[in-house]
Design a protein around this motif. Sequence first.
Motif, PDB file in Angstrom:
ATOM      1  N   GLY A 118       4.075  26.945  68.978  1.00 57.35           N
ATOM      2  CA  GLY A 118       4.718  27.601  69.905  1.00 57.35           C
ATOM      3  C   GLY A 118       4.487  29.348  69.598  1.00 57.35           C
ATOM      4  O   GLY A 118       4.111  29.734  68.718  1.00 57.35           O
ATOM      5  N   ASN A 119       4.746  29.903  70.743  1.00 60.78           N
ATOM      6  CA  ASN A 119       4.314  31.036  70.374  1.00 60.78           C
ATOM      7  C   ASN A 119       5.045  32.611  71.613  1.00 60.78           C
ATOM      8  O   ASN A 119       5.636  31.832  72.705  1.00 60.78           O
ATOM      9  CB  ASN A 119       2.853  31.420  71.006  1.00 60.78           C
ATOM     10  N   VAL A 120       5.553  33.800  71.258  1.00 62.15           N
ATOM     11  CA  VAL A 120       6.576  34.750  71.649  1.00 62.15           C
ATOM     12  C   VAL A 120       5.423  35.384  72.287  1.00 62.15           C
ATOM     13  O   VAL A 120       4.898  35.789  71.637  1.00 62.15           O
ATOM     14  CB  VAL A 120       7.569  34.827  70.792  1.00 62.15           C
ATOM     15  N   TYR A 121       5.844  35.992  73.272  1.00 63.22           N
ATOM     16  CA  TYR A 121       5.057  37.340  74.064  1.00 63.22           C
ATOM     17  C   TYR A 121       5.673  38.471  74.545  1.00 63.22           C
ATOM     18  O   TYR A 121       7.172  38.242  74.309  1.00 63.22           O
ATOM     19  CB  TYR A 121       3.981  36.801  74.830  1.00 63.22           C
ATOM     20  N   THR A 122       5.483  39.602  73.604  1.00 64.72           N
ATOM     21  CA  THR A 122       5.513  40.638  74.466  1.00 64.72           C
ATOM     22  C   THR A 122       4.721  41.657  75.065  1.00 64.72           C
ATOM     23  O   THR A 122       3.652  42.245  74.707  1.00 64.72           O
ATOM     24  CB  THR A 122       6.457  41.839  73.337  1.00 64.72           C
ATOM     25  N   HIS A 123       5.127  41.955  76.189  1.00 63.74           N
ATOM     26  CA  HIS A 123       4.016  42.869  77.050  1.00 63.74           C
ATOM     27  C   HIS A 123       4.381  44.423  76.690  1.00 63.74           C
ATOM     28  O   HIS A 123       5.218  45.145  78.032  1.00 63.74           O
ATOM     29  CB  HIS A 123       3.127  42.512  78.085  1.00 63.74           C
ATOM     30  N   GLU A 124       3.599  45.297  77.125  1.00 66.02           N
ATOM     31  CA  GLU A 124       3.155  46.510  77.568  1.00 66.02           C
ATOM     32  C   GLU A 124       2.377  47.041  78.274  1.00 66.02           C
ATOM     33  O   GLU A 124       1.344  47.886  77.287  1.00 66.02           O
ATOM     34  CB  GLU A 124       3.552  47.767  76.296  1.00 66.02           C
ATOM     35  N   LEU A 125       2.245  46.794  79.101  1.00 68.13           N
ATOM     36  CA  LEU A 125       0.881  47.364  80.442  1.00 68.13           C
ATOM     37  C   LEU A 125       1.549  48.154  81.617  1.00 68.13           C
ATOM     38  O   LEU A 125       1.939  47.866  82.213  1.00 68.13           O
ATOM     39  CB  LEU A 125       0.737  45.421  81.120  1.00 68.13           C
TER      40      LEU A 125
END
Length: 616
Positions: free
Chosen positions: A469-476
């Motif tokens: 399992g992986n959790v992602y946070t994006h600031e693009l």
Amino acid sequence: MLMAVATISARGSAQVQVQAQTQTQAPEGLDRRLEVTREYTPNVGPAGKLPIEPNMTDTVRLRPEVTYRITPVAGPVSFEVRAFEPASVSTARWDPGRPLYLRAGLGLPLQSTLDLYFTPRMAAGSSLGLYVNHRGAYSKLRNDFGVKADATETYNGVGLWGSRRWARYELKGDVSYTHRRYDMYGTDEVPDDSSFEWMTASWNRVGGNVGFGDDFTDLSRLNFHVGLDGGYTRRNDIRVFDSSYYRIGHMYRPSQADGELSLRLGRELRTGHALEAEFRGRMGKHYAEVYDNTASITTNEADNRFSSASVAVRYDLSTGGLRLRVGGDLYYVYNQYYGQDGVRLRPALELSYDVAGGRFVPFARVSSRIVDGSMEALSRTNPYVTTYGATGLATDALMGFEGDVGGVFTYRLSGGASLLRDYNIMCPEYGDLYRPMTFNPVAMRGRRYTAGAEFGLRNVGGFSARLYGNVYTHELRPEVDYVSYDLPDDAWGSDSYYEWSLSVLPGLPEFDAGAEVSYSHKDVFRIKAGVEVTGKRRFRTETYYLSPSLESHFLKGVTIPTVADVSLEVEFRVQSDFWVFVEGRNLAGLGGHKLYPWPYYRGRGANVMAGIEMVF
């Protein structure tokens, strides 16, 4: 004169008797004799190992190397729900004494698969082979606009490969042709005109690669490897419809030519210390043939030129439980259309320390990579893309710990961040009347944070399992910022909007996870079940002209809910060289669950395929 005689007496314990008889020049009549007896009891115990570390160079290699994977659909990338699994060949079933491997199957709704590997030459120092791969799915799908449209996806590939070894060097080569076709069924309505033709995305590529040098298994001497890779990709004519009222012929036919040269060097300085260097240079061109309504052709000789180069240097240290690989990467990127022309330097680090015999290994890694924005690369990710993107650069930092307990249980916990420059994300673009949904790449900059875990169980009583399992946070943000504004009503005959960049949403998931469990019984029966979950994704278009009736679809964005692909595979060996298999995909679709590879493009519902696998 000295003479020794050994005898063994048959008593309760093993006994050795040594008799020594000495004859010398002595006065006549004088005779001396000496007899010695010594008991000896043998002991049986564990053998002692020589305190010498053997120095072996294992040069035995399996040829042909059938452990490679052939991917007949869009290349596997993160955040994509794939319609097909990659074809694969198992070395456990490949018999080097038999030159032909076959795997074939049919499915419902109508699907087909074929893998054929023919190896007529398998000499000790050389090999030659031919392969054919096919995947196809031909059923119709009802899209989000309520239109039941043709949704054919097919991949066809054929290739020829060979290798030749001279002592420590090996020459390898591969030539191939691939054809991919996708019906573009993401449209809102079908015209009544009987001459209407669906648009298709049809990609063709001729390519090849050749490499010569060492295999880098023995760095006690200088190792080198030089390689050349390249090809030509062309997208077939795009047809919409042709009527007496409104005629659109062949609108747009893009193509790409590209090539890459690589050179790798490596040498062990002394035991536990090594130095490696690698150079990669790539260049190419995008072309386009544009047709107007009268079928006259306008050709852009060089619509876009792109190139990149990298030099990587690594110093390796291995001592005890410490593994250190440190160095740097120098990148040069040029992209004519996006105005990219510059040099960047990035650090590289791989550090790990085995604390407890492999059971607990902390690690830290920093690496960089060029993100290919060419039309060919983007089409492998999203076949509905209409143009090329920027050449991106990503720097990834990851740290955590991993371990292997008794070769049975494995685990890995990690977290990290990525620094992204000119990173291409796909934005949906709504076009003219009757034009299906297409996608344009938009260059983004920013950061991505990741936290993940993975656990595995290896062959315990025939059972194996994997959970991740992986959790992602994006600031693009887009590389270029524009504001949105209203166009005058008379410009397009209606109240339209022009929106660019500031409203872009990248369509990347909040998380992904998966689980897989398999059971194998004496290499006769195998069953595997799994699920892959992709979290919610939000898209918003990059540039479009809209009427107010379509504002809700685009200005507010498009959200794809969390999707789960449930699969089941069963294999049974009928004879030593003959297997049958059954595979089920998207089994959650039996309950109405829908997969979404891309906005407005629904994936296939529950489907099943059965077939055979043979070596002869």
